[in-house]
Each structure stands twice: as structure tokens, then as C-alpha cells.
Enzyme design. Structure first.
Site, PDB file in Angstrom:
ATOM      1  CE  LYS A  35      -4.453   0.092   2.163  1.00 28.75           C
ATOM      2  NZ  LYS A  35      -5.147   0.268   3.436  1.00 28.75           N
ATOM      3  NE  ARG A 159     -22.585  10.999   1.905  1.00 26.94           N
ATOM      4  CZ  ARG A 159     -23.272  11.876   1.187  1.00 26.94           C
ATOM      5  NH1 ARG A 159     -24.459  11.575   0.732  1.00 26.94           N
ATOM      6  NH2 ARG A 159     -22.767  13.056   0.891  1.00 26.94           N
ATOM      7  CG  HIS A 259     -33.183   6.704  -2.964  1.00 24.70           C
ATOM      8  ND1 HIS A 259     -34.066   7.356  -3.795  1.00 24.70           N
ATOM      9  CD2 HIS A 259     -32.358   7.638  -2.474  1.00 24.70           C
ATOM     10  CE1 HIS A 259     -33.771   8.652  -3.795  1.00 24.70           C
ATOM     11  NE2 HIS A 259     -32.738   8.848  -2.994  1.00 24.70           N
ATOM     12  CB  CYS A 268     -20.357   1.589   7.226  1.00 27.04           C
ATOM     13  SG  CYS A 268     -18.781   2.188   6.620  1.00 27.04           S
ATOM     14  NE  ARG A 336     -14.620  -2.997   2.398  1.00 27.99           N
ATOM     15  CZ  ARG A 336     -14.035  -2.079   3.168  1.00 27.99           C
ATOM     16  NH1 ARG A 336     -13.573  -2.408   4.347  1.00 27.99           N
ATOM     17  NH2 ARG A 336     -13.931  -0.840   2.755  1.00 27.99           N
TER      18      ARG A 336
HETATM   19  C1  UGA Z   1     -22.272   5.081   5.481  1.00 18.94           C
HETATM   20  C2  UGA Z   1     -22.854   6.373   6.067  1.00 18.94           C
HETATM   21  O1  UGA Z   1     -23.745   6.958   5.119  1.00 18.94           O
HETATM   22  C3  UGA Z   1     -21.735   7.373   6.404  1.00 18.94           C
HETATM   23  O2  UGA Z   1     -22.299   8.525   7.046  1.00 18.94           O
HETATM   24  C4  UGA Z   1     -20.752   6.692   7.361  1.00 18.94           C
HETATM   25  O3  UGA Z   1     -19.658   7.542   7.668  1.00 18.94           O
HETATM   26  C5  UGA Z   1     -20.210   5.440   6.703  1.00 18.94           C
HETATM   27  O4  UGA Z   1     -21.315   4.546   6.405  1.00 18.94           O
HETATM   28  C6  UGA Z   1     -19.268   4.771   7.674  1.00 18.94           C
HETATM   29  O5  UGA Z   1     -19.715   4.326   8.735  1.00 18.94           O
HETATM   30  O6  UGA Z   1     -18.042   4.798   7.441  1.00 18.94           O
HETATM   31  P1  UGA Z   1     -21.335   4.339   3.079  1.00 18.94           P
HETATM   32  O7  UGA Z   1     -21.387   2.949   3.633  1.00 18.94           O
HETATM   33  O8  UGA Z   1     -20.112   4.818   2.399  1.00 18.94           O
HETATM   34  O9  UGA Z   1     -21.640   5.408   4.251  1.00 18.94           O
HETATM   35  O10 UGA Z   1     -22.504   4.477   2.007  1.00 18.94           O
HETATM   36  P2  UGA Z   1     -24.032   4.969   1.992  1.00 18.94           P
HETATM   37  O11 UGA Z   1     -24.155   6.016   0.968  1.00 18.94           O
HETATM   38  O12 UGA Z   1     -24.534   5.273   3.329  1.00 18.94           O
HETATM   39  O13 UGA Z   1     -24.755   3.652   1.434  1.00 18.94           O
HETATM   40  C7  UGA Z   1     -24.743   2.426   2.168  1.00 18.94           C
HETATM   41  C8  UGA Z   1     -25.645   1.410   1.502  1.00 18.94           C
HETATM   42  O14 UGA Z   1     -27.015   1.793   1.628  1.00 18.94           O
HETATM   43  C9  UGA Z   1     -25.401   1.221   0.000  1.00 18.94           C
HETATM   44  O15 UGA Z   1     -25.454  -0.148  -0.325  1.00 18.94           O
HETATM   45  C10 UGA Z   1     -26.559   1.965  -0.651  1.00 18.94           C
HETATM   46  O16 UGA Z   1     -26.906   1.446  -1.904  1.00 18.94           O
HETATM   47  C11 UGA Z   1     -27.667   1.721   0.366  1.00 18.94           C
HETATM   48  N1  UGA Z   1     -28.732   2.745   0.307  1.00 18.94           N
HETATM   49  C12 UGA Z   1     -28.479   4.013   0.686  1.00 18.94           C
HETATM   50  C13 UGA Z   1     -30.004   2.373  -0.111  1.00 18.94           C
HETATM   51  O17 UGA Z   1     -30.263   1.189  -0.457  1.00 18.94           O
HETATM   52  N2  UGA Z   1     -30.991   3.315  -0.107  1.00 18.94           N
HETATM   53  C14 UGA Z   1     -30.760   4.600   0.262  1.00 18.94           C
HETATM   54  O18 UGA Z   1     -31.738   5.403   0.244  1.00 18.94           O
HETATM   55  C15 UGA Z   1     -29.486   4.963   0.666  1.00 18.94           C
END
Ligand code: UGA
Length: 453
Positions: A35, A159, A259, A268, A336
Site C-alpha cells: 500500500k 460516505r 430509496h 459500514c 464488501r
Molecule cells: C455510510 C454512512 O452513510 C456514512 O455517514 C458513514 O460515515 C459510513 O457509512 C461509515 O460508517 O463509514 P457508506 O457505507 O459509504 O456510508 O454508504 P451509503 O451512501 O450510506 O450507502 C450504504 C448502503 O445503503 C449502500 O449499499 C446503498 O446502496 C444503500 N442505500 C443508501 C439504499 O439502499 N438506499 C438509500 O436510500 C441509501
């Protein structure tokens, strides 16, 4: 300020690079030589929009460098971020061994180098409540006082895919510690964002730690909730996209994270909800809502596929599926806990052929040896001679597909399963597809859709 960030995963590397962008001098530490070799060429080991440019800019300006060892420039550094991974174990418990390895190394180095100056050790990794107190106990066992090293929790809310934007435009910054001096220093560090009116919440270490889990669990709850509403829409003829819109217009509910889809994935939500349920159970409390959120998420992945299987009367052997999107969400190459993995596995186990395309994911080790699986170079190649398209991840490039072109090279009848509500059923139907759009339209009203899929 002189800062060290240990761990160059997306949290550590984005934090380190953005802190350098704010004018700090940052050393990012990682024990993985491969890395480090990549980082030293100013490239991120993972895909995150905008990160490579910022890495280069800050390395060129002399504000950002990389090292294998905490010892390099330890003495001159005042603020340390621990941002190593906390992967889930079988039980749901977070594996904190990497966190504690860094903590032990930190105190050992502090003593070995004969340091006496004030340093702040910040936990950026997502850790269960009580970890900060445990780190304080480890510090005390080394004979080091809070006047020498203060422990502070500063959870991250970035995110993947929008991590840089999120760093500079956070909804809030949470800092938790029993040391006012440490809180002042870290508040100052985030000063440029604070002055942009980002609220900073100063609180206890326990509250800070739990706030991260509470936030992620609540967001996951919104997703499982709307997924269940989508399933109910399919049984009643209601339209989930209007339901989301109507619910979101209520300021108390909020329009985000409503959504529907094939279940949440990533590093996460699945991990943090499990860890929270586990932690509560250890304390003799059942977190029923969060446990149900997890269950709904698991069944959602299978439920969306039940529509595909139903259409083919449970016989998909030899059928070809074009799978659009592999990553767990757009703008990342992270797979993941991606729902695509469950979907691909299910299709292959039933003898189907899968041709997948993703703008960033170019290989999937677990399916590499299966000759019925391939990753192709674009959506149109995936669709060629396929029986059905399954849109799994809503990358922007899938929003403007030439539907006529896609359909023209497919077998007949051509099916389109839109698991992300990207297209209206009418638009797909007008292009000649038989369609399923999550929460909006079933392939045929005669199909039997059961409560549990
Ligand atoms: C999430 C949180 O949104 C962040 O605030 C947090 O910092 C992060 O985890 C973490 O703990 O490190 P992330 O996992 O990067 O962020 O992505 P998201 O945008 O939250 O999406 C997570 C999952 O939920 C994805 O599979 C997405 O497709 C799904 N999702 C999200 C839905 O199915 N519907 C929605 O309306 C929103």
C-alpha cells in the site's frame, strides 16, 4: 499542526489528505508495504473520486508524506488519529485487535522516546462504546497521565464515493473526551470547517462513540423501512417512488435514505448494525428494531431475486443475465457486503450465465474460477444475447442507457429488472422490455408474490 494518521483505508487516507489540504503537516502510517509503495506514487490504493489529485497536490506541497513506522516524527507530532479497520467477527462483535495494536505501539513509543509533552490520541475508527475508557486504562497502566496523553473520540461520517466532499461539508463534527485541553486542540484543528458554520458537538467519549453507531443504525433503519414499503407497494399496486417523495416532504422524516433497493451493503451498515446488536446483548438488552433492520436487509437481497426466479418458473439454468453494477454503491470500487455478490452467487448456483459490468470493479476473486461468470467492458456487451438485464447499482452511466440498442442484441422476450428504481416502468415498456421496477411494477399481475418472497 503536525498530525499522524495511522491506517490508510478510506477513512484514514481521506482524513489525512484533507487535513493536509487545510494546511497541516500530515504523516500517514500504514504497515502494509504494498500500500505504501502505491501511496508514494501519489495514487490511492482504492477508487475515491478526487482523491488522487489531492494526494499529489499535498505531497508536492510537502504537507503530506507516508511512513511505515509510528516512530518517524513521533516526538514532534501532537495529534494522532487511529483510523485502522475494525472488521466484524463471526459473532457480530468488532475485531478491535488492530485498534489496540496501534494504541499499545503508541504508548510504547511515547515511553521509549522519553516524551513528556502533551499529545492527543484520537480514535477515528468505528469502535464500540467503552473502547475509549479501555484505552484510558491502557494509558494509565503505562504510568502515563491524562496531562500527558488525552484520549479523544472523533467518529467519521464520510460516505464512500463522496468522502472528500463530506470531509469539507460535514453536517456535524463530534468530539468526545474528558480532557478540555484535548477538545480545544481538536476543535481548533477543525477550525476552518467550524468557521464555515459546521456545528461541533463536544461531548463525553461514550456519547461520541455511540453516536456513530446510532446514526448508522438509524440510516439503515430508513433503508429497510422503505424496502418493506416497496415490497408492500408491489402487493397493493401503490408506487414506492411517490411514497418516498410524500414521506420525504415531511420535515420530521427527511427525504434522504428513502430509496428502495436490493438491500444495503458496504463496510459500514452491515457491520455496525451487527456490532450494535451484539453490544446491547452483552449488556442484557435486545435492540429489537436494529435486529429487525438486519433481518429485513438479508431477506431483501433474496426477495428481489424471487421475482427473477418466479418469471422463469424457478428454472434459470442456461439463461444469460446481464448484471449492471457490482460495487455496493456508485462511485466506489468497494464490493464488501455488496448485494451483487448474493445475486451473482444465486444465479450461478442455479446454472445461469452472468455477464457483469461495473465502471470500476474489474475482477471478483470469488467467482473467478466459474466459467459461467465474466466481467465485460460495457453495458451493451453485457446485454448481448442475454435473456435479462438486472440493474443492481445505480451508477450514473446506467441512467442514460440507449434502451433500444440494449434490447436489439438481447434474446426475446427481453427482460429488465431494475432493482434501483432508475427507470420508470413506462419508459422500459415503451422500449419493448418486460419489466420489473422495484416497488413499482411487477412483470405480470398473475405472478405469485408471497409475503416473504
Ligand atoms: C455510510 C454512512 O452513510 C456514512 O455517514 C458513514 O460515515 C459510513 O457509512 C461509515 O460508517 O463509514 P457508506 O457505507 O459509504 O456510508 O454508504 P451509503 O451512501 O450510506 O450507502 C450504504 C448502503 O445503503 C449502500 O449499499 C446503498 O446502496 C444503500 N442505500 C443508501 C439504499 O439502499 N438506499 C438509500 O436510500 C441509501
Amino acid at each position: 499542526m503536525k498530525i499522524m494518521v495511522v491506517g490508510t483505508g478510506y477513512v484514514g487516507l481521506v482524513t489525512g489528505t484533507c487535513l493536509a489540504d487545510l494546511g497541516n503537516s500530515v504523516t500517514c502510517i500504514d504497515s502494509n508495504p504494498d500500500k505504501l509503495a502505491v501511496l508514494k506514487t501519489c495514487k490511492s490504493p482504492f477508487y475515491e473520486p478526487g482523491l488522487d489529485e489531492r494526494l499529489k497536490r499535498n505531497v508536492d506541497a510537502g504537507r503530506l508524506n507516508f511512513s511505515e513506522s509510528l516512530k518517524d516524527s513521533f516526538s514532534e507530532t501532537g495529534v494522532f488519529f487511529n483510523a485502522v479497520g475494525t472488521p466484524p467477527m463471526e459473532s457480530g462483535e468488532s475485531d478491535l485487535s488492530y485498534v489496540y495494536a496501534v494504541v499499545n505501539e503508541f504508548f510504547k513509543t511515547y515511553k521509549e522516546l522519553g516524551c513528556t509533552d502533551f499529545k492527543v490520541l484520537i480514535t477515528k475508527s468505528t469502535v464500540p462504546v467503552g473502547t475509549g475508557s479501555e484505552i484510558e486504562a491502557i494509558r494509565n497502566s503505562h504510568g502515563i497521565t491524562e496531562d500527558q496523553v488525552a484520549i479523544l473520540s472523533n467518529p467519521e461520517f464520510l460516505r464512500e464515493g463522496t468522502a472528500i466532499y463530506d470531509f469539507f461539508h460535514p453536517d456535524r463534527i463530534v468530539i468526545g473526551s474528558s480532557s478540555e485541553k484535548a477538545l480545544d486542540i481538536v476543535q481548533e484543528l477543525y477550525g476552518p470547517l467550524y468557521r464555515n458554520e459546521t456545528p461541533i458537538v463536544r461531548t463525553s467519549i461514550q456519547t461520541s462513540e455511540l453516536s456513530k453507531y446510532a446514526s448508522n443504525a438509524f440510516l439503515a433503519t430508513k433503508i429497510s423501512f422503505i424496502n418493506e414499503m416497496a415490497n408492500l407497494c408491489e402487493l397493493t399496486g401503490a408506487d414506492v417512488s411517490d411514497i418516498s417523495k410524500i414521506m420525504g416532504m415531511d420535515g420530521r422524516i427527511g427525504k434522504y435514505f428513502l430509496h428502495p433497493g436490493p438491500g444495503y451493503g458496504g463496510s459500514c451498515f452491515p457491520k455496525d448494525t451487527k456490532a450494535l446488536v451484539y453490544l446491547a446483548k452483552q449488556l442484557g438488552y435486545n435492540l429489537n428494531v436494529v435486529a429487525a433492520v438486519e433481518d429485513v436487509n438479508e431477506s431483501q437481497k433474496k426477495r428481489v431475486m424471487s421475482h427473477v426466479l418466479d418469471y422463469f418458473d424457478n428454472d434459470i439454468a442456461g439463461k444469460t443475465f446481464a448484471l449492471l453494477g457490482i460495487s455496493f454503491k456508485p462511485n466506489t470500487d468497494d464490493v464488501r457486503e455488496a448485494s451483487s455478490l448474493t445475486i451473482i452467487d444465486l444465479l450461478l448456483k442455479q446454472g445461469a450465465i452472468v455477464k457483469a459490468f461495473d465502471p470500476e470493479v474489474k475482477s471478483l476473486a470469488q467467482f473467478e474460477d466459474n466459467q459461467n461468470f465474466s466481467i465485460v467492458s460495457d453495458s451493451y456487451e453485457a446485454a448481448e444475447l442475454s435473456d435479462a438485464i438486472i440493474l443492481v447499482t445505480e451508477w450514473n452511466t446506467f441512467r442514460e442507457l440507449d434502451l433500444e440498442r440494449l434490447k436489439s442484441s438481447m434474446n426475446k422476450p427481453s427482460l429488465f429488472f431494475d432493482l434501483r428504481n432508475v427507470y420508470s416502468p413506462e419508459k422500459l415498456r415503451d422500449a419493448g422490455f418486460e419489466t420489473y421496477v422495484i416497488g413499482r411494477k411487477l412483470l405480470s399481475s398473475s405472478q405469485k408474490i408471497t409475503q416473504n418472497g
